[in-house]
Design a protein around this motif. Sequence first.
Motif, PDB file in Angstrom:
ATOM      1  N   VAL A  90       0.853  -1.190   0.000  1.00  0.00           N
ATOM      2  CA  VAL A  90       0.000   0.000   0.000  1.00  0.00           C
ATOM      3  C   VAL A  90       0.888   1.238   0.000  1.00  0.00           C
ATOM      4  O   VAL A  90       1.881   1.296   0.715  1.00  0.00           O
ATOM      5  CB  VAL A  90      -0.933   0.027   1.239  1.00  0.00           C
ATOM      6  N   ILE A  99      -4.427   6.742  -2.307  1.00  0.00           N
ATOM      7  CA  ILE A  99      -3.916   5.550  -1.616  1.00  0.00           C
ATOM      8  C   ILE A  99      -3.973   4.442  -2.644  1.00  0.00           C
ATOM      9  O   ILE A  99      -5.039   4.137  -3.196  1.00  0.00           O
ATOM     10  CB  ILE A  99      -4.753   5.203  -0.371  1.00  0.00           C
ATOM     11  N   GLY A 101      -3.133   0.450  -3.848  1.00  0.00           N
ATOM     12  CA  GLY A 101      -2.783  -0.909  -3.473  1.00  0.00           C
ATOM     13  C   GLY A 101      -1.537  -1.283  -4.240  1.00  0.00           C
ATOM     14  O   GLY A 101      -1.114  -0.579  -5.150  1.00  0.00           O
ATOM     15  N   GLY A 102      -0.886  -2.374  -3.866  1.00  0.00           N
ATOM     16  CA  GLY A 102       0.370  -2.779  -4.481  1.00  0.00           C
ATOM     17  C   GLY A 102       0.259  -3.100  -5.960  1.00  0.00           C
ATOM     18  O   GLY A 102       1.263  -3.165  -6.644  1.00  0.00           O
TER      19      GLY A 102
END
Length: 106
Positions: A90, A99, A101-102
Amino acid sequence: MITVITRFPQPAGKSQDELKGMFRQSAPRFQTISGLVRKYYYIADDNTCGGVYLFRSRAQAETLFDDAFAASIMARFGAPPRVEFLETPVIVDNDAGTILGGDEGA
């Protein structure tokens, strides 16, 4: 995403301004590294310095940190680098207000 942290001793007798100059001189080299999203240079209070890198994948990161990279650090700083690969699931980007996510691109 993969975060890579490198650490090595500051060269003896170099001021922080000289270190900053060395970093600025090497910076353009990193503009063409495949998969590299961002690189931060740092100078630590414990007389070490290094870089923090954000890569899109581990495979792309591993292509940079090879024997030639270690040799170049050894030649300029007098010791081989310590290199850590960290899964980065993250990412909080306050500048972009996101934000991630990977799996998303930065």
